[in-house]
Scaffold this motif. Sequence first.
Motif, PDB file in Angstrom:
ATOM      1  N   UNK A   1      -0.508  14.867   7.877  1.00 18.88           N
ATOM      2  CA  UNK A   1      -1.603  14.673   8.831  1.00 18.88           C
ATOM      3  C   UNK A   1      -2.468  15.925   8.932  1.00 18.88           C
ATOM      4  N   UNK A   2      -1.831  17.092   8.987  1.00 18.24           N
ATOM      5  CA  UNK A   2      -2.569  18.349   9.111  1.00 18.24           C
ATOM      6  C   UNK A   2      -3.424  18.611   7.876  1.00 18.24           C
ATOM      7  N   UNK A   3      -2.826  18.506   6.690  1.00 12.83           N
ATOM      8  CA  UNK A   3      -3.551  18.806   5.455  1.00 12.83           C
ATOM      9  C   UNK A   3      -4.721  17.848   5.246  1.00 12.83           C
ATOM     10  N   UNK A   4      -4.485  16.570   5.542  1.00 10.26           N
ATOM     11  CA  UNK A   4      -5.557  15.586   5.374  1.00 10.26           C
ATOM     12  C   UNK A   4      -6.747  15.931   6.263  1.00 10.26           C
ATOM     13  N   UNK A   5      -6.484  16.219   7.519  1.00 11.44           N
ATOM     14  CA  UNK A   5      -7.563  16.550   8.462  1.00 11.44           C
ATOM     15  C   UNK A   5      -8.220  17.871   8.094  1.00 11.44           C
ATOM     16  N   UNK A   6      -7.415  18.879   7.757  1.00  6.39           N
ATOM     17  CA  UNK A   6      -7.964  20.199   7.458  1.00  6.39           C
ATOM     18  C   UNK A   6      -8.887  20.157   6.246  1.00  6.39           C
ATOM     19  N   UNK A   7      -8.403  19.555   5.148  1.00 10.13           N
ATOM     20  CA  UNK A   7      -9.214  19.542   3.928  1.00 10.13           C
ATOM     21  C   UNK A   7     -10.415  18.623   4.066  1.00 10.13           C
ATOM     22  N   UNK A   8     -10.252  17.545   4.800  1.00  9.46           N
ATOM     23  CA  UNK A   8     -11.377  16.635   5.002  1.00  9.46           C
ATOM     24  C   UNK A   8     -12.471  17.316   5.822  1.00  9.46           C
ATOM     25  N   UNK A   9     -12.072  18.031   6.876  1.00  3.53           N
ATOM     26  CA  UNK A   9     -13.043  18.703   7.742  1.00  3.53           C
ATOM     27  C   UNK A   9     -13.664  19.924   7.072  1.00  3.53           C
ATOM     28  N   UNK A  10     -12.849  20.690   6.342  1.00  2.30           N
ATOM     29  CA  UNK A  10     -13.311  21.958   5.776  1.00  2.30           C
ATOM     30  C   UNK A  10     -13.790  21.848   4.331  1.00  2.30           C
ATOM     31  N   UNK A  11     -13.193  20.938   3.593  1.00  2.00           N
ATOM     32  CA  UNK A  11     -13.445  20.940   2.148  1.00  2.00           C
ATOM     33  C   UNK A  11     -14.460  19.955   1.657  1.00  2.00           C
ATOM     34  N   UNK A  12     -14.724  18.894   2.416  1.00  2.00           N
ATOM     35  CA  UNK A  12     -15.614  17.854   1.924  1.00  2.00           C
ATOM     36  C   UNK A  12     -16.551  17.408   3.019  1.00  2.00           C
ATOM     37  N   UNK A  13     -17.837  17.320   2.708  1.00  5.34           N
ATOM     38  CA  UNK A  13     -18.827  16.800   3.629  1.00  5.34           C
ATOM     39  C   UNK A  13     -19.334  15.488   3.049  1.00  5.34           C
ATOM     40  N   UNK A  14     -19.205  14.403   3.804  1.00  5.90           N
ATOM     41  CA  UNK A  14     -19.631  13.096   3.307  1.00  5.90           C
ATOM     42  C   UNK A  14     -21.047  12.796   3.794  1.00  5.90           C
ATOM     43  N   UNK A  15     -21.965  12.579   2.852  1.00  8.23           N
ATOM     44  CA  UNK A  15     -23.305  12.146   3.217  1.00  8.23           C
ATOM     45  C   UNK A  15     -23.385  10.624   3.172  1.00  8.23           C
TER      46      UNK A  15
ATOM     47  N   UNK B   1       0.842  -1.200   0.000  1.00 10.34           N
ATOM     48  CA  UNK B   1       0.000   0.000   0.000  1.00 10.34           C
ATOM     49  C   UNK B   1       0.879   1.251   0.000  1.00 10.34           C
ATOM     50  N   UNK B   2       0.593   2.176  -0.886  1.00 13.36           N
ATOM     51  CA  UNK B   2       1.382   3.408  -0.987  1.00 13.36           C
ATOM     52  C   UNK B   2       0.479   4.635  -1.116  1.00 13.36           C
ATOM     53  N   UNK B   3       0.903   5.726  -0.508  1.00  9.43           N
ATOM     54  CA  UNK B   3       0.303   7.058  -0.610  1.00  9.43           C
ATOM     55  C   UNK B   3      -1.115   7.090  -0.044  1.00  9.43           C
ATOM     56  N   UNK B   4      -2.063   6.402  -0.707  1.00 11.25           N
ATOM     57  CA  UNK B   4      -3.449   6.390  -0.235  1.00 11.25           C
ATOM     58  C   UNK B   4      -3.689   5.085   0.505  1.00 11.25           C
ATOM     59  N   UNK B   5      -3.908   5.164   1.807  1.00 10.97           N
ATOM     60  CA  UNK B   5      -3.968   3.968   2.634  1.00 10.97           C
ATOM     61  C   UNK B   5      -5.415   3.535   2.935  1.00 10.97           C
ATOM     62  N   UNK B   6      -5.519   2.405   3.604  1.00  2.00           N
ATOM     63  CA  UNK B   6      -6.812   1.756   3.860  1.00  2.00           C
ATOM     64  C   UNK B   6      -7.793   2.654   4.597  1.00  2.00           C
ATOM     65  N   UNK B   7      -7.351   3.279   5.695  1.00  2.75           N
ATOM     66  CA  UNK B   7      -8.266   3.977   6.591  1.00  2.75           C
ATOM     67  C   UNK B   7      -8.130   5.495   6.521  1.00  2.75           C
ATOM     68  N   UNK B   8      -7.556   6.004   5.428  1.00  2.61           N
ATOM     69  CA  UNK B   8      -7.307   7.439   5.339  1.00  2.61           C
ATOM     70  C   UNK B   8      -8.302   8.134   4.405  1.00  2.61           C
ATOM     71  N   UNK B   9      -8.890   9.254   4.842  1.00 11.64           N
ATOM     72  CA  UNK B   9      -9.782  10.018   3.962  1.00 11.64           C
ATOM     73  C   UNK B   9      -9.027  10.738   2.842  1.00 11.64           C
ATOM     74  N   UNK B  10      -7.712  10.492   2.772  1.00  6.28           N
ATOM     75  CA  UNK B  10      -6.911  11.125   1.731  1.00  6.28           C
ATOM     76  C   UNK B  10      -7.423  10.788   0.332  1.00  6.28           C
ATOM     77  N   UNK B  11      -8.102   9.635   0.194  1.00  5.95           N
ATOM     78  CA  UNK B  11      -8.567   9.276  -1.142  1.00  5.95           C
ATOM     79  C   UNK B  11      -9.782  10.092  -1.585  1.00  5.95           C
ATOM     80  N   UNK B  12     -10.241  11.019  -0.756  1.00  5.30           N
ATOM     81  CA  UNK B  12     -11.216  12.010  -1.211  1.00  5.30           C
ATOM     82  C   UNK B  12     -10.524  13.307  -1.612  1.00  5.30           C
ATOM     83  N   UNK B  13      -9.227  13.402  -1.322  1.00  5.51           N
ATOM     84  CA  UNK B  13      -8.491  14.644  -1.551  1.00  5.51           C
ATOM     85  C   UNK B  13      -7.538  14.540  -2.726  1.00  5.51           C
ATOM     86  N   UNK B  14      -6.958  13.365  -2.927  1.00  7.77           N
ATOM     87  CA  UNK B  14      -6.088  13.133  -4.083  1.00  7.77           C
ATOM     88  C   UNK B  14      -6.476  11.787  -4.691  1.00  7.77           C
TER      89      UNK B  14
END
Length: 297
Positions: A275-289, A118-131
């Motif tokens: 860690x900061x960017x992932x949390x910041x953009x996930x909290x501020x930039x995307x709302x998951x319904x 596993x590289x860059x985008x991991x199993x439990x990371x919301x990063x895959x909504x950002x990149x």
Amino acid sequence: MKISAINGFYTKIPNNKVNKNPKKNTTFKGIYIDTAANIGVARDEESYISFLRKDALLLNEIASRYPNQDCFLCSGYKGRPRLEYREKPPIVQPFQNTMYRVYRTEVDIDDEEYPSIPLIIKEDSPMNFLIGVPSFISTNPSLEFTVQAGYEVHKKILEKKYQILDIVGKNESIDFGGETVVDKARKAAEDVEYAVTRFLLECSYAVLTDRASARQIYESNYPKAQVALDAKRRLDLTTPYKDIPKPKSDEEELDICKYALKKFPNLKENKDRVEYLTKYMYDRGIILEDSAKIRRY
């Protein structure tokens, strides 16, 4: 001027320019997708594995440049794609002809010599909504852009792997206290992975304040790219290999790993920033319904 994900790594080109010397051969070389991965159009709850043709063609193009590596688009956080890579074993891949007339292949993801990493985008990371999102959801960094970055990071891990094997000897029994050669190699390349991951996230963060309009996307070079890649695919499928025009080298293309490390050399700082960017953009930039609906501010 945006960084294009179409013509290779980080080649800065105007949005309306098309590469006159595209790479040849757009057939799949070693890229797989999990049937459970949701990479469809965000508003379509039933849209799983619904690549637009242009996205599939671009992934074909990238995979053709890494014939000795496999890429797996797996199902990750909330069903969005995550990335795994492995060194392609030097074998002819066997397959099973099932009773339903479907060819099935098997991959051992825990193979000690050729594991799936596993590289860059991991199993439990919301990063895959950002990149690593298909181009019709986010223009930069796109899924294709992120996949190629992963290929290059994986190359660095394999470079470390073979450096270790050259030192200890390929025929000797190796004991790393429970770790494998690949585990050691990945730790040795950790600085590269975090530098590249941070670079991709910084691109994503920057584009939040520079969103492309619907008109810009409509007038972008994606339709032109699809036409060009369709033509290249037809050429590859209908022309003897020796008669296919050889591409010219792209001197403008950059080494993403070297570039990212030079830009972000501090590993601890990179970990904290990721860690900061992932949390910041996930909290501020995307709302998951739910896993199929996305709303951006």
